[in-house]
Structure formats: structure tokens, C-alpha cells
Design a protein around this motif. Structure first.
Motif, PDB file in Angstrom:
ATOM      1  N   GLN A 126       3.239  -5.917 -13.886  1.00  8.13           N
ATOM      2  CA  GLN A 126       2.310  -6.520 -12.931  1.00  8.13           C
ATOM      3  C   GLN A 126       2.670  -7.988 -12.692  1.00  8.13           C
ATOM      4  O   GLN A 126       2.754  -8.441 -11.547  1.00  8.13           O
ATOM      5  CB  GLN A 126       0.884  -6.409 -13.469  1.00  8.13           C
ATOM      6  CG  GLN A 126      -0.165  -7.045 -12.586  1.00  8.13           C
ATOM      7  CD  GLN A 126      -1.564  -6.868 -13.163  1.00  8.13           C
ATOM      8  OE1 GLN A 126      -2.389  -6.196 -12.582  1.00  8.13           O
ATOM      9  NE2 GLN A 126      -1.830  -7.470 -14.305  1.00  8.13           N
ATOM     10  N   LEU A 134       1.463  -3.043  -7.024  1.00  6.27           N
ATOM     11  CA  LEU A 134       0.314  -3.251  -7.902  1.00  6.27           C
ATOM     12  C   LEU A 134      -0.558  -1.997  -7.990  1.00  6.27           C
ATOM     13  O   LEU A 134      -1.052  -1.652  -9.070  1.00  6.27           O
ATOM     14  CB  LEU A 134      -0.521  -4.437  -7.412  1.00  6.27           C
ATOM     15  CG  LEU A 134       0.116  -5.821  -7.566  1.00  6.27           C
ATOM     16  CD1 LEU A 134      -0.794  -6.893  -6.958  1.00  6.27           C
ATOM     17  CD2 LEU A 134       0.406  -6.138  -9.024  1.00  6.27           C
ATOM     18  N   HIS A 157      -1.445  -0.094 -11.378  1.00  4.66           N
ATOM     19  CA  HIS A 157      -2.851   0.059 -11.757  1.00  4.66           C
ATOM     20  C   HIS A 157      -3.214   1.520 -12.026  1.00  4.66           C
ATOM     21  O   HIS A 157      -4.005   1.821 -12.926  1.00  4.66           O
ATOM     22  CB  HIS A 157      -3.755  -0.513 -10.663  1.00  4.66           C
ATOM     23  CG  HIS A 157      -3.608  -1.998 -10.511  1.00  4.66           C
ATOM     24  ND1 HIS A 157      -4.046  -2.696  -9.409  1.00  4.66           N
ATOM     25  CD2 HIS A 157      -3.052  -2.925 -11.346  1.00  4.66           C
ATOM     26  CE1 HIS A 157      -3.780  -3.985  -9.568  1.00  4.66           C
ATOM     27  NE2 HIS A 157      -3.174  -4.141 -10.724  1.00  4.66           N
TER      28      HIS A 157
END
Length: 423
Positions: free
Chosen positions: A183, A280, A284
Motif C-alpha cells: 500500500q 489500493l 484492500h
């Protein structure tokens, strides 16, 4: 050409006309008048569409900050020299120069007939811009979020998905710590590619909020940092929210940033922003898979996709073509919004989301849903006529959209539209 480019062209050309001291031929004067009337007519039509879009909560044209400065500079410039020439030769019929011209159903018979049209068009343009400026100053932040997401939908995610999968395969075992580092790396890479280049310089207090050493702990020892990395981090922090270890992008803020600096952005920089968000989202999803409790902190992909469908379809149907083909005036903007909200809350939700997750299938789904709306009795007219009004492209593009529309009635969600109309 965008309306901003048209306005800039008109302002600059009108200014150059005013520097001409020697009178030109009647033929040249008439041609200048025709150009002036034609371009302001086009500008005003586009400005009205932009104004209507803002009233409905959508940004059609990003009126960037510098535009207003440039517009104010030229605001008092009128077609003075051209108007004087038109007055001097006013009683001469156009047909004397073997010309005919009409605009918005008004025939221009004599040269002097151009004067009112030009003067009124300039006044209308300036008034419309004043209204748009006020609306832009008072926009709800969500409008910028819709702008951001509507453009993100056009981004091809496949390359990013493959890149992520290859990286995961190369890393071997997936752990929460690895995902946290990925990330940070995704953000660092985007910042290195200068996505914050056009934002305002960070204040001292913003720089002090950046924990540069903590960031570097998550990256490889040989990572190649830009010299102003801390500055870039400080700017980026304006557009994110932390939920636990999960970094969430603020769509409203980034949408406003892109609008405000639209004239400065290169297409690759905007793509890099979208690329970052896709990366992202993938990270996630794996974070939540390993630690399900994190789902409470995350705006899920499902909710983002739901917003994407509703946003795209409402924008599509809240345009003039829909009013031209609707069978009843009760099918207004509020009805359209409720239709799409109810559809995405129906039993067909997962089917629609599954299709929408594939960007290449989205044009088909948009057309199929319009076809369902038409075949449920909400719209009148042939598939091709409606498709042409929507796409206004090549014959091939119009035909493809028309064919996709016809396939809507064969989908399981078609009966839902019929029941919705007849309830």
C-alpha cells in the motif's frame, strides 16, 4: 473543441479584430460576422448544457481556476470594430455579395442584422458564465466526487490487475505486513510519478505532519525517492483518510483537485491517479480477506461499484435526449434517480455489479439498460433513433449501441422494469 477552448478562441480573435484600424472589404466583414455569430451560438448552447448539468449535480466541463482569471481579463472586450463596420455597411443586402445566412431560424437579410445577434450573444455568454461561476463556487463536494468517479470508469483496469497479481505471485506468501508495505509502495510510486505536481505548495504545518521515516520503513532500502518527496506526501495527505491501516482516497477532494487544475494535467498523470486507486482497492480486498474485521473500516468495492452504475446511468438519462423520447413528463430527473436506486436495491443487484466490474462490458450494460427502459414503455422511438441521439457518433457506433439496446429485453432484469412501470 471544449467550450473553454471555444471561449478562449472567441475572446482572443475578437481582441485581434479590434486592433485592425484599416477597413476591410465588405466580403471580409460579412465573413467575420458569420464566424462571430456561429461560434457564440455554439458556445451558448454548450454553456447552457454546463449550467443545467451543475443544477443536476454533474460537472460537464471543468472550469479550472485560471480560466476565470483569463475570462475576467477579456470580459470587457466587445466586437467594437466589427460592430462599427457592420453599421457602416448596414443597408447592404447579403445577397449583393452572393451570400445567405440564418441562425436559430432568423434570416440575416441586411448586414446590419448581424449587430443585434452579435451583441445579444455576447451578453448571453457573459451572463451564463456569471451563473456558472457562482454555481462552481457553491458546489456540494459530492459533485466533485461524481466527476472523479465518472472519469475513473473510463480507465482500463486490466493492466493494473495483472501487475498486482504478478507481484503477489512473485512475493509468495501474503501477509498483512506485506500488504501494508505494498500500500505504501503504491502511493510512493504514484507520488514519484508527480500526481501532486499541480497542487498548491504545502504549508509548514502540513510538512510537519508527514512522518517520512515511518513511510521509509515500509519501502525497500534502495527505493529512489524524489528530492521533494516530503512535499509530495504533504500535498497527498489532503486527499486521504486513514481507517486503521487502510488508506482511503477522498474522491471529492481529488475530483476538485483535477477540476481546479484541469488545464495543467497531462492525461498520463490523471491515469496514474486512477491506477493508484485500482491498486489500493486490490490491496484492500486482500487485507479484508486476511483480516475480516477490517471490512468495517473500508468503503467496499461493492458500494463503489453501486455508486458507479447509479452515477453513470442517471447522468446518461438526465440529458436532453431522454426528454425528447420519454412517453410521459412524469419521468423526470427525480424519477430517474429513484429508478436507478431501486434497481440497485433489487434482486438483480449482484448480477449488475458482476457485469459492471468488467470495464469492457459497461458499454453493453448501459445500452441494455436503456433498451429495458425503452421496451418497458418509458421511451418511444426506434432503437437506432434513440442510440443516435445518445451516441451521436459514427454509423457503426450508433448501430452497435442500438443492437445492445435490443438485447436488454432478453436479460433477466427486464421484467423488473416492466413491473416497476406498472406497479
Amino acid at each position: 473543441m471544449s467550450v473553454i477552448q471555444l471561449i478562449k478562441t472567441y475572446r482572443e480573435t475578437t481582441n485581434s479584430f479590434n486592433t485592425i484600424t484599416k477597413s476591410d472589404t465588405v466580403d471580409t466583414i460579412i465573413r467575420r460576422a458569420i464566424w462571430s455569430v456561429s461560434i457564440t451560438s455554439d458556445i451558448n448552447k454548450q454553456l447552457k448544457a454546463c449550467k443545467n448539468g451543475l443544477e443536476k449535480g454533474f460537472i460537464i466541463e471543468p472550469f479550472y481556476g485560471k480560466f476565470w482569471e483569463e475570462n475576467d481579463k477579456y470580459l470587457k472586450i466587445k466586437s467594437n470594430n466589427l460592430i462599427k463596420d457592420l453599421q457602416d455597411y448596414g443597408d447592404i443586402p447579403l445577397e449583393n455579395n452572393k451570400m445567405m445566412f440564418s441562425i436559430d431560424s432568423r434570416n440575416i437579410v441586411y448586414i446590419k442584422d448581424f449587430i443585434d445577434v452579435i451583441t445579444n450573444s455576447e451578453e448571453e455568454m457573459n451572463q451564463c458564465l456569471d451563473v456558472i461561476k457562482v454555481k462552481m463556487l457553491n458546489l456540494h463536494p459530492d459533485v466533485y466526487g461524481r466527476f472523479y468517479l465518472s472519469h475513473k470508469e473510463e480507465f482500463d483496469e486490466s493492466t493494473v490487475v495483472n501487475e498486482y497479481l504478478n507481484r503477489i505471485l512473485a512475493e509468495g506468501q501474503i501477509t498483512p505486513r506485506l500488504l501494508k508495505s505494498l500500500q505504501t509502495e503504491a502511493v510512493a510510486n504514484a507520488l514519484s510519478n508527480d500526481i501532486m505536481k499541480h497542487d498548491n505548495q504545502a504549508k509548514t504545518w502540513e510538512l510537519e505532519k508527514v512522518d517520512e521515516e515511518r513511510v521509509k520503513l515500509e519501502l525497500s532500502a534502495d527505493y529512489n525517492y524524489p528530492a521533494d518527496f516530503k512535499e509530495r506526501c504533504a500535498r497527498f495527505r489532503r486527499y486521504i483518510v486513514w481507517r486503521g491501516d487502510i488508506l482511503i482516497i477522498n474522491h471529492n477532494g481529488l475530483g476538485q483537485y483535477i477540476c481546479r487544475c484541469a488545464d495543467k494535467f497531462e492525461i498520463e498523470q490523471i491515469k496514474e491517479i486512477f491506477r493508484l486507486e485500482v491498486m489500493l482497492c486490490l490491496i484492500h480486498k486482500d487485507m479484508v480477506r486476511l483480516q475480516p474485521e477490517l471490512a468495517a473500516f473500508l468503503e467496499t468495492e461493492d458500494s463503489s461499484e453501486t455508486f458507479g452504475i447509479i452515477n453513470t446511468m442517471t447522468r446518461l438519462m438526465m440529458q436532453d435526449w431522454f426528454k425528447a423520447f420519454r412517453t410521459d413528463k412524469k419521468y423526470d430527473d427525480d424519477w430517474i434517480k429513484q429508478l436507478m436506486t431501486d434497481l440497485l436495491n433489487s434482486e438483480h443487484r449482484q448480477t449488475l455489479l458482476g457485469i459492471w466490474q468488467h470495464p469492457k462490458k459497461r458499454p453493453w450494460l448501459k445500452a441494455a439498460l436503456i433498451g429495458c427502459v425503452r421496451d418497458a414503455g418509458i421511451l418511444k422511438g426506434s432503437y437506432l433513433k434513440i442510440a443516435t441521439a445518445i451516441i451521436n457518433g459514427s454509423q457503426k457506433d450508433n448501430n452497435n449501441f442500438s443492437n445492445y439496446m435490443g438485447q436488454g429485453k432478453n436479460e433477466p432484469f427486464f421484467e423488473w422494469f416492466v413491473d416497476y412501470v406498472n406497479r
